[in-house]
Design an enzyme around this catalytic site. Structure first.
Site, mmCIF file in Angstrom:
data_model
loop_
_atom_site.group_PDB
_atom_site.id
_atom_site.type_symbol
_atom_site.label_atom_id
_atom_site.label_comp_id
_atom_site.label_asym_id
_atom_site.label_seq_id
_atom_site.Cartn_x
_atom_site.Cartn_y
_atom_site.Cartn_z
ATOM 1 C CG ASP A 1 -38.185 -24.801 14.548
ATOM 2 O OD1 ASP A 1 -38.718 -25.543 13.930
ATOM 3 O OD2 ASP A 1 -37.248 -24.125 14.307
ATOM 4 C CG ASP B 1 -41.145 -26.309 9.423
ATOM 5 O OD1 ASP B 1 -40.392 -26.784 10.540
ATOM 6 O OD2 ASP B 1 -41.483 -25.217 9.560
#
Length: 475
Positions: free
Chosen positions: A150, A355
């Protein structure tokens, strides 16, 4: 001329202008495909993942490794329909975008009012943090587990026994007592002080960590160092949280490998080995069953990438901010979209982040409306369909194998990124409905999501303070 004749004339003129507009627009072909059916992940035999010692070579490392990435949906292969998985993906996405926005808005006091210490409130979402996971070894000898990767998180952590509270995971919970390389971090050491608000076990004089997520999930335990094994590459003394109390919906992964910009993220910690460089390529799962991949080290830099500088939020170091300056649709710059709509100000508000764990790109509302209207004007020949979830611009492509759509280009400072058609017009159900895969947000923060990143090798060059995009980068 009568009113009826005038109406007919204006109607014909409108049709003529629309036809002329579409004739001169730059377009590309969208191949009409259905929602992806998830495939169960397959991995190399763990007996093949032999460890080798690494040599530190400073800022120009020769060390590099690559591992496969699989989408979260693959854990549900054979158990759910593509339609239900897509709806759940959008639900996770909404929760994540909300949590990122909250984390940025609450940047001065990320855990205010909890009464507990906290390393940070990281971009969380229901059912874990992040959409892609890999398999790696933890400890000596290595025990192989699934870990979520992540870019919106910093701290590396894994569930550990003995468990006060542990959620269900696919592999046995890691037992640090059985690892020769596990070491607890002592209180008040420089490594412990890297946590935003470290805790201390006064009996053992060992450092404690806690990470809380936006959906109420959290992980708490000992801060430690441990060896991680990626296929044939071993990385020693990685600082990670050994979580004995982990509560929330984290699906089947054992923990999380934080790829953010902060001091404790894996790219920052492993900087001496891999030169603080990594890149990933996320496969368009509707077009290919091959896995996505992530590369660390010098091999992460693609020769065909175009680069844009990384920007820094003075109040929050986790996220990757980029300078987005505008969009073009059909070869023409979209009027009403300028860099000022995406400005990151001195107080840390606004801006654009890229992201890996957000799916749908979200733009500040004025920018989104201008982009959407430009696309609608250029796609006037396509049959409209009802809205779907957060998507307000949808089309009925049932019965078609391919259609022409206007091109869409994202303009960053120093880099123009031309999107494949499948990165912005996507299937949303089983009936041939496709939607424009952008959304508006009332927040000042815009987020470049992973649907728009598909097929590009996205390069994170922290040493060079830049992010790059290489088209057709998954080969």
């Amino acid at each position: 001329m009568g009113a009826k004749a005038i109406a007919i004339f204006l109607s014909l003129l409108s049709l003529f202008l629309s036809a002329s507009l579409s004739q001169y627009l730059e377009s590309q072909t969208l191949v009409v495909r259905s929602l992806p059916k998830p495939h169960a992940p397959t991995w190399l035999e763990e007996s093949e993942t032999l460890t080798v010692p690494l040599e530190t070579t400073g800022e120009s490392p020769e060390t590099a490794f690559s591992v496969e990435l699989h989408h979260l949906d693959s854990l549900a292969a054979g158990k759910s329909t593509p339609e239900s998985l897509f709806v759940r993906r959008l639900q996770r996405d909404a929760a994540r975008a909300k949590a990122i926005t909250a984390a940025v808005a609450g940047k001065v006091s990320l855990a205010a009012g909890t009464g507990d210490f906290s390393s940070s409130v990281i971009s969380g979402l229901a059912q874990g943090s992040g959409e892609y996971f890999t398999r790696l070894g933890v400890g000596t000898p290595p025990k192989y587990v699934y870990m979520v990767l992540d870019t919106g998180s910093d701290v590396v952590w894994i569930q550990c026994s003995p468990c006060r509270n542990c959620y269900k995971q696919s592999d046995p919970v890691f037992d640090p007592a059985r690892s020769k390389s596990y070491q607890r971090v002592r209180c008040k050491t420089p490594l412990c002080q890297m946590l935003d608000s470290p805790g201390c076990n006064s009996n053992r004089q060992t450092c404690l960590y806690q990470v809380s997520y936006g959906d109420g999930s959290f992980t708490f335990g000992e801060f430690s160092t441990e060896t991680l094994t990626f296929r044939r590459t071993k990385v020693d003394k990685v600082a990670l949280g050994c979580g004995h109390d982990n509560e929330g919906l984290f699906v089947g992964a054992a923990g999380l490998l934080g790829l953010g910009r902060g001091k404790l993220s894996f790219p920052t910690q492993s900087g001496p080995l891999f030169g603080r460089r990594f890149s990933y390529c996320l496969v368009d799962r509707s077009a290919s069953s091959k896995p996505s991949s992530i590369v660390f080290g010098g091999s992460a830099i693609s020769r065909t990438a175009v680069f844009t500088p990384l920007l820094t939020n003075p109040k929050l170091d986790t996220f990757y901010y980029l300078g987005l300056t505008g969009f073009s649709v059909g070869g023409t710059p979209v009027r009403g979209i300028t860099g000022s709509l995406f400005q990151l100000d001195n107080s840390g508000d606004g801006g654009v982040i890229i992201d890996s764990g957000t799916s749908v790109t979200r733009l500040t509302r004025p920018a989104y409306i201008a982009l959407r209207d430009a696309f609608r004007a250029g796609a006037g020949d396509l049959k409209r369909a009802p809205e779907f979830s957060l998507f307000d611009t949808c089309y009925d492509l049932s019965g078609k194998t391919e259609v022409k759509v206007p091109t869409v280009v994202m303009h960053f400072a120093g880099a123009d990124v031309a999107l494949p058609a499948s990165n912005y017009l996507i299937p949303v159900d089983g009936s041939g409905r496709f939607c424009f895969a952008f959304a508006g947000t009332k927040s000042g923060l815009s987020i470049i999501g992973n649907i728009q990143q598909q097929g590009f090798r996205v390069v994170y060059d922290l040493a060079g303070s830049r992010v790059g995009f290489a088209p057709r980068g998954c080969a």
